[in-house]
Design a protein around this motif. Structure first.
Motif, PDB file in Angstrom:
ATOM      1  N   GLU A  42       0.836  -1.208   0.000  1.00 15.22           N
ATOM      2  CA  GLU A  42       0.000   0.000   0.000  1.00 15.22           C
ATOM      3  C   GLU A  42       0.871   1.258   0.000  1.00 15.22           C
ATOM      4  N   VAL A  43       1.947   1.230   0.783  1.00 22.36           N
ATOM      5  CA  VAL A  43       2.865   2.373   0.795  1.00 22.36           C
ATOM      6  C   VAL A  43       3.532   2.524  -0.568  1.00 22.36           C
ATOM      7  N   ALA A  44       3.976   1.407  -1.127  1.00 24.83           N
ATOM      8  CA  ALA A  44       4.653   1.457  -2.429  1.00 24.83           C
ATOM      9  C   ALA A  44       3.720   2.009  -3.503  1.00 24.83           C
ATOM     10  N   ARG A  45       2.465   1.553  -3.499  1.00 24.24           N
ATOM     11  CA  ARG A  45       1.510   2.032  -4.514  1.00 24.24           C
ATOM     12  C   ARG A  45       1.239   3.523  -4.361  1.00 24.24           C
ATOM     13  N   SER A  46       1.205   4.000  -3.125  1.00 24.48           N
ATOM     14  CA  SER A  46       0.914   5.421  -2.890  1.00 24.48           C
ATOM     15  C   SER A  46       2.025   6.337  -3.407  1.00 24.48           C
ATOM     16  N   MET A  47       3.228   5.774  -3.587  1.00 24.55           N
ATOM     17  CA  MET A  47       4.365   6.596  -4.045  1.00 24.55           C
ATOM     18  C   MET A  47       4.380   6.767  -5.560  1.00 24.55           C
ATOM     19  N   PHE A  48       3.627   5.935  -6.257  1.00 19.85           N
ATOM     20  CA  PHE A  48       3.599   6.031  -7.722  1.00 19.85           C
ATOM     21  C   PHE A  48       2.405   6.849  -8.157  1.00 19.85           C
ATOM     22  N   PRO A  49       2.507   7.576  -9.278  1.00 17.21           N
ATOM     23  CA  PRO A  49       3.667   7.671 -10.176  1.00 17.21           C
ATOM     24  C   PRO A  49       4.645   8.789  -9.818  1.00 17.21           C
ATOM     25  N   THR A  50       4.391   9.518  -8.692  1.00 13.15           N
ATOM     26  CA  THR A  50       5.202  10.708  -8.401  1.00 13.15           C
ATOM     27  C   THR A  50       6.678  10.363  -8.250  1.00 13.15           C
ATOM     28  N   VAL A  51       6.954   9.183  -7.655  1.00  8.93           N
ATOM     29  CA  VAL A  51       8.357   8.819  -7.455  1.00  8.93           C
ATOM     30  C   VAL A  51       9.102   8.708  -8.790  1.00  8.93           C
ATOM     31  N   VAL A  52       8.369   8.381  -9.845  1.00  3.24           N
ATOM     32  CA  VAL A  52       8.997   8.265 -11.172  1.00  3.24           C
ATOM     33  C   VAL A  52       8.924   9.588 -11.926  1.00  3.24           C
ATOM     34  N   ALA A 207      13.778  21.521  -0.567  1.00  4.18           N
ATOM     35  CA  ALA A 207      13.083  21.648  -1.851  1.00  4.18           C
ATOM     36  C   ALA A 207      11.598  21.435  -1.664  1.00  4.18           C
ATOM     37  N   GLN A 208      10.832  21.993  -2.611  1.00  7.24           N
ATOM     38  CA  GLN A 208       9.413  21.678  -2.663  1.00  7.24           C
ATOM     39  C   GLN A 208       9.248  20.327  -3.355  1.00  7.24           C
ATOM     40  N   LEU A 209       8.046  19.790  -3.300  1.00  4.31           N
ATOM     41  CA  LEU A 209       7.813  18.439  -3.814  1.00  4.31           C
ATOM     42  C   LEU A 209       8.248  18.296  -5.266  1.00  4.31           C
ATOM     43  N   GLU A 210       7.909  19.307  -6.065  1.00  4.43           N
ATOM     44  CA  GLU A 210       8.215  19.177  -7.501  1.00  4.43           C
ATOM     45  C   GLU A 210       9.705  19.296  -7.798  1.00  4.43           C
ATOM     46  N   GLN A 211      10.516  19.667  -6.797  1.00  5.83           N
ATOM     47  CA  GLN A 211      11.966  19.787  -6.992  1.00  5.83           C
ATOM     48  C   GLN A 211      12.737  18.635  -6.356  1.00  5.83           C
ATOM     49  N   GLN A 212      12.036  17.760  -5.672  1.00  6.16           N
ATOM     50  CA  GLN A 212      12.724  16.720  -4.914  1.00  6.16           C
ATOM     51  C   GLN A 212      13.327  15.659  -5.821  1.00  6.16           C
ATOM     52  N   GLU A 213      14.525  15.218  -5.444  1.00  2.56           N
ATOM     53  CA  GLU A 213      15.099  14.042  -6.108  1.00  2.56           C
ATOM     54  C   GLU A 213      14.752  12.812  -5.271  1.00  2.56           C
ATOM     55  N   LEU A 214      15.283  11.673  -5.646  1.00  2.00           N
ATOM     56  CA  LEU A 214      14.811  10.414  -5.070  1.00  2.00           C
ATOM     57  C   LEU A 214      15.013  10.332  -3.555  1.00  2.00           C
ATOM     58  N   THR A 215      16.212  10.683  -3.091  1.00  2.00           N
ATOM     59  CA  THR A 215      16.485  10.527  -1.661  1.00  2.00           C
ATOM     60  C   THR A 215      15.589  11.419  -0.819  1.00  2.00           C
TER      61      THR A 215
END
Length: 266
Positions: A42-52, A207-215
């Motif tokens: 459930e956590v993994a699904r919630s991160m997509f697609p933003t993580v990509v 950074a704001q969300l739209e500027q965040q890198e993966l870490t």
């Protein structure tokens, strides 16, 4: 007992020990807790697609900016290091030794916080700050790689070009450097992998969300969700970048390595 039989028994004992360790670890592990901590779907699904679409894309963009800037700076430093003019060699050598000896985190802090503090008129946006930080760190390593590649080009190539009437600078830029880059493509690919991982240090800049890198995206997710699933997801995203680059590096080594491509045919 012969030496070969003793060696065979020794290998067998090592296999048995390994199997026993795996079995004991499997029996003692709390698989329910492990799944909840690392593999919460459930956590993994919630991160997509933003993580990509955001974090992975930003990581790739930051890495590309830093690599291009660092490569250009490294070429200048390498030529300065090989210059017949002493001050050029000294400046280049001091730069390389200084920034190779510093943790990359300090460079990020110096560029991101130190420069705007020391120079009030300097207003670097996030992309420029990360590009400069990664480029400064990477150029110190790539300069030595480029210098080694230039030295690996047979001296006869330069002499032949000069005998045709080319200036030293033109022969270096059009004959030597292209051949040097052919030689150093594999180590440069390795440097690209290292910069990809170093881009994670951008989190110290905020950074704001739209500027965040993966870490940074993964760390932000940790404040929302319990467990380490978010960290595992961003780790896999890094592998999406680094594993293809690693495969590319191996192919370049086989093609342009010291065996002149013979390795790929064997």
């Amino acid at each position: 007992m012969s030496k070969r039989k003793r060696a065979k028994l020794g290998r067998g004992a090592q296999y048995v020990a390994l199997v026993l360790i795996v079995v004991v670890a499997a029996l003692l592990a709390d698989w329910g807790k492990i799944q909840e901590t690392f593999f919460n779907l459930e956590v993994a699904r919630s991160m997509f697609p933003t993580v990509v679409t955001t974090a992975l894309v930003n990581t790739a963009v930051y890495t590309a900016l830093g690599f291009v800037f660092g490569l250009g700076l490294a070429l200048v430093l390498a030529l300065m290091r090989m210059s017949s003019v002493g001050p050029y060699r000294w400046i280049s050598g001091a730069y390389i030794e200084f920034f190779r000896g510093l943790p990359a985190l300090l460079v990020f802090l110096s560029v991101g916080i130190g420069l705007p503090t020391a120079f009030e008129d300097v207003d670097l946006n996030r992309n420029i700050t990360i590009m400069l930080s990664l480029g400064i760190v990477g150029s110190a390593y790539m300069a030595e790689t480029i210098r080694a590649g230039i030295k690996a080009v047979p001296g006869g190539q330069l002499e032949a070009a000069r005998s045709l009437g080319m200036s030293h600078a033109r022969a270096t830029m059009t004959i030597v450097i292209p051949q040097a880059f052919r030689i150093i493509l594999p180590p440069l690919t390795n440097e690209l992998i290292l910069l990809t991982k170093d881009s994670s240090l951008a989190f110290v800049l905020g950074a704001q969300l739209e500027q965040q890198e993966l870490t940074q995206f993964g760390r932000s997710a940790l404040t929302t969700y319990t467990g380490m699933t978010s960290i595992l997801v961003v780790g896999l995203c890094y592998l999406v970048i680094t594993i293809p680059l690693g495969v590319l590096q191996q192919r370049l080594e086989r093609r342009f390595g010291p065996d002149g491509g013979q390795g790929s045919k064997s």
